[in-house]
Write a protein that holds these residues in place. Sequence first.
Motif, PDB file in Angstrom:
ATOM      1  N   ASP A 168      16.681   0.540   5.203  1.00 43.29           N
ATOM      2  CA  ASP A 168      15.824   1.694   5.513  1.00 43.29           C
ATOM      3  C   ASP A 168      15.449   2.456   4.241  1.00 43.29           C
ATOM      4  O   ASP A 168      14.314   2.905   4.092  1.00 43.29           O
ATOM      5  CB  ASP A 168      16.512   2.640   6.501  1.00 43.29           C
ATOM      6  N   GLY A 169      16.411   2.601   3.321  1.00 42.80           N
ATOM      7  CA  GLY A 169      16.110   3.259   2.049  1.00 42.80           C
ATOM      8  C   GLY A 169      15.070   2.496   1.259  1.00 42.80           C
ATOM      9  O   GLY A 169      14.157   3.089   0.671  1.00 42.80           O
ATOM     10  N   ILE A 170      15.180   1.175   1.253  1.00 38.39           N
ATOM     11  CA  ILE A 170      14.203   0.331   0.561  1.00 38.39           C
ATOM     12  C   ILE A 170      12.822   0.490   1.189  1.00 38.39           C
ATOM     13  O   ILE A 170      11.820   0.658   0.491  1.00 38.39           O
ATOM     14  CB  ILE A 170      14.657  -1.147   0.581  1.00 38.39           C
ATOM     15  N   VAL A 171      12.772   0.442   2.509  1.00 39.24           N
ATOM     16  CA  VAL A 171      11.498   0.558   3.228  1.00 39.24           C
ATOM     17  C   VAL A 171      10.850   1.923   2.963  1.00 39.24           C
ATOM     18  O   VAL A 171       9.634   2.009   2.750  1.00 39.24           O
ATOM     19  CB  VAL A 171      11.702   0.301   4.742  1.00 39.24           C
ATOM     20  N   LYS A 172      11.639   2.970   2.942  1.00 35.75           N
ATOM     21  CA  LYS A 172      11.092   4.305   2.665  1.00 35.75           C
ATOM     22  C   LYS A 172      10.578   4.388   1.225  1.00 35.75           C
ATOM     23  O   LYS A 172       9.535   4.990   0.972  1.00 35.75           O
ATOM     24  CB  LYS A 172      12.142   5.383   2.933  1.00 35.75           C
ATOM     25  N   TYR A 173      11.295   3.769   0.318  1.00 36.42           N
ATOM     26  CA  TYR A 173      10.846   3.737  -1.075  1.00 36.42           C
ATOM     27  C   TYR A 173       9.496   3.005  -1.165  1.00 36.42           C
ATOM     28  O   TYR A 173       8.561   3.499  -1.787  1.00 36.42           O
ATOM     29  CB  TYR A 173      11.881   3.047  -1.967  1.00 36.42           C
ATOM     30  N   ILE A 174       9.398   1.847  -0.534  1.00 32.75           N
ATOM     31  CA  ILE A 174       8.161   1.058  -0.575  1.00 32.75           C
ATOM     32  C   ILE A 174       7.004   1.865   0.001  1.00 32.75           C
ATOM     33  O   ILE A 174       5.912   1.905  -0.563  1.00 32.75           O
ATOM     34  CB  ILE A 174       8.336  -0.283   0.170  1.00 32.75           C
ATOM     35  N   ALA A 175       7.251   2.524   1.130  1.00 34.00           N
ATOM     36  CA  ALA A 175       6.199   3.332   1.769  1.00 34.00           C
ATOM     37  C   ALA A 175       5.728   4.448   0.840  1.00 34.00           C
ATOM     38  O   ALA A 175       4.526   4.738   0.760  1.00 34.00           O
ATOM     39  CB  ALA A 175       6.697   3.906   3.085  1.00 34.00           C
ATOM     40  N   GLU A 176       6.665   5.061   0.133  1.00 38.74           N
ATOM     41  CA  GLU A 176       6.281   6.164  -0.767  1.00 38.74           C
ATOM     42  C   GLU A 176       5.493   5.667  -1.980  1.00 38.74           C
ATOM     43  O   GLU A 176       4.510   6.290  -2.364  1.00 38.74           O
ATOM     44  CB  GLU A 176       7.525   6.917  -1.235  1.00 38.74           C
ATOM     45  N   VAL A 177       5.903   4.552  -2.565  1.00 40.00           N
ATOM     46  CA  VAL A 177       5.191   4.074  -3.756  1.00 40.00           C
ATOM     47  C   VAL A 177       3.850   3.430  -3.411  1.00 40.00           C
ATOM     48  O   VAL A 177       2.974   3.328  -4.278  1.00 40.00           O
ATOM     49  CB  VAL A 177       6.042   3.105  -4.629  1.00 40.00           C
ATOM     50  N   GLU A 178       3.671   3.022  -2.155  1.00 39.64           N
ATOM     51  CA  GLU A 178       2.406   2.407  -1.755  1.00 39.64           C
ATOM     52  C   GLU A 178       1.378   3.446  -1.291  1.00 39.64           C
ATOM     53  O   GLU A 178       0.253   3.090  -1.001  1.00 39.64           O
ATOM     54  CB  GLU A 178       2.628   1.364  -0.662  1.00 39.64           C
ATOM     55  N   ARG A 179       1.764   4.711  -1.222  1.00 35.51           N
ATOM     56  CA  ARG A 179       0.813   5.751  -0.806  1.00 35.51           C
ATOM     57  C   ARG A 179      -0.254   5.968  -1.827  1.00 35.51           C
ATOM     58  O   ARG A 179      -0.150   5.875  -2.970  1.00 35.51           O
ATOM     59  CB  ARG A 179       1.540   7.075  -0.607  1.00 35.51           C
TER      60      ARG A 179
END
Length: 179
Positions: A168-179
């Motif tokens: 979940d931490g990885i997924v949240k990181y990916i979502a933030e950097v892809e914004r």
Amino acid sequence: MIIAINPGHAPGGSPDPGAVSPDGTRESDITAAVGLLVSDYLQQLGHIAPVIQSDDLVEICNTANSMNADLFVSIHCNAAYNPNANGAETYYANGSVDGEKLARMIQMEIINGIPVLNRGVKQAKFYVLVSTYMPAVLVELAFLSNRYDESILIDHRCQRDFAKAIADGIVKYIAEVER
């Protein structure tokens, strides 16, 4: 995305199982179980998440670098001479802004989902953090040398919780950097 998952220490514990609890629980076994679960969660979401477990740090880093991984997550269990030492902590390479962001997101998910002490997010010059080309973190799940922490680490439900928190931490990181 390609997320390289590195369960710490040698597969099957030979030649180096990493930390070993007073009851004989081996770090390499816990990290392998959690690492495979992290990989499964990420693959279910469409990511490529190879598991790289080896006793050779150069091989681990070279493998992650050669596959052009986007992220690198090394999973470990802590140990200390003081049996009262406990909790989870996540490390990133000195000066890595993205590594710090990833470490903070993973640490937050672990602390919010698992009853362990928050030892925080810290900088380190660990080989796997400074020898990989992508944002990298090293997660210390909990202490095998602490009876309470060990009870969490050996519980299969808690292993799934740790894996889910890391994913979940990885997924949240990916979502933030892809914004």
